[in-house]
Design a protein around this motif. Structure first.
Motif, short mmCIF file in Angstrom:
data_model
loop_
_atom_site.label_atom_id
_atom_site.label_comp_id
_atom_site.label_asym_id
_atom_site.label_seq_id
_atom_site.Cartn_x
_atom_site.Cartn_y
_atom_site.Cartn_z
N VAL A 49 5.23 -1.77 -0.68
CA VAL A 49 5.17 -0.31 -0.86
C VAL A 49 3.91 0.18 -0.15
O VAL A 49 2.95 -0.56 -0.01
N ALA A 54 1.93 3.26 -4.26
CA ALA A 54 1.32 2.38 -5.25
C ALA A 54 0.28 3.14 -6.09
O ALA A 54 0.24 3.02 -7.31
N ASP A 57 2.18 5.37 -8.48
CA ASP A 57 2.78 4.59 -9.57
C ASP A 57 1.74 4.18 -10.61
O ASP A 57 2.03 4.12 -11.80
N LYS A 75 5.86 -4.34 -5.43
CA LYS A 75 6.74 -3.70 -6.40
C LYS A 75 7.93 -4.59 -6.76
O LYS A 75 8.44 -4.54 -7.88
N TYR A 80 4.68 -6.00 -11.03
CA TYR A 80 4.21 -5.11 -9.98
C TYR A 80 2.71 -5.30 -9.74
O TYR A 80 1.90 -4.41 -10.01
#
Length: 158
Positions: A49, A54, A57, A75, A80
Motif C-alpha cells: 500500500v 497506510a 489506516d 496490508k 497489517y
C-alpha cells in the motif's frame, strides 16, 4: 592481423563504458531491484500500500516539516504490519503526539520500534516513548522520538 587493432579498440571502449556505468551506478546494474514501487518505501521493508493509505489506516498524519521519510506496510499480511520513520523539528513533537493520539510510556523503547532505533545507531531507553491511547479506536501504534541537536527522529510501528 588487420582486424586485431579494431577488436582491441572495441574491447577497450567496452571496458571504459562498463567502468563509466559502474561509476554512475555504484550499487551495480541491478540496484533498481531493491527499489520499491511506492514513494518513500524503505529498501529494508516492503509495502503493498502507498504511504498515504497506510497513514490513513493507522490514523497518523505526518507533521509539517517531516523529512527523510521511509516506511513499510503490508496490508495483505495478518496484523497489517506498518513502520514509518522520519525526522522533524523537535518543537513540533508535542502537536504530532497529540494529533496521533499517542500517550507517553516513559523512556523504555517499545519492542515494536527497538530494532529500527538500534539500526539507526541510537541507544535504547534514553528518549521519550509513546503508544496509541487505549481509548482510541484506531490501530495500535508504538513510537520512539530521538532528539539530537534540535532535530527529532521519529520511529513508528504497529
Amino acid at each position: 592481423m588487420i582486424h586485431r587493432p579494431k577488436r582491441t579498440a572495441a574491447l577497450f571502449t567496452g571496458v571504459l563504458l562498463v567502468g563509466g556505468l559502474t561509476a554512475c551506478d555504484p550499487e551495480g546494474l541491478h540496484s533498481a531491484e531493491h527499489a520499491g514501487p511506492f514513494p518513500y518505501e524503505s529498501p529494508a521493508d516492503t509495502a503493498d500500500v502507498d504511504l498515504r493509505e497506510a497513514l490513513s489506516d493507522y490514523g497518523v498524519r505526518l507533521p509539517e516539516g517531516a523529512e527523510k521519510i521511509t516506511y513499510g506496510a503490508l496490508k495483505a499480511l495478518d496484523g497489517y504490519p506498518f513502520r514509518v520513520e522520519f525526522s522533524m523539528p523537535c518543537d513540533g513533537v508535542p502537536a504530532f503526539v497529540r494529533d496521533s493520539r499517542l500517550v507517553s510510556v516513559g523512556k523504555e523503547t517499545p519492542d515494536a520500534v527497538e530494532m529500527s532505533v538500534l539500526d539507526a545507531g541510537f541507544p535504547l531507553d534514553e528518549d521519550p516513548a509513546y503508544v496509541r491511547a487505549k481509548e482510541s479506536k484506531l490501530l495500535t501504534v508504538y513510537a520512539a522520538v530521538i532528539e539530537r541537536s534540535g532535530t527529532c527522529q521519529v520511529f513508528l510501528s504497529s
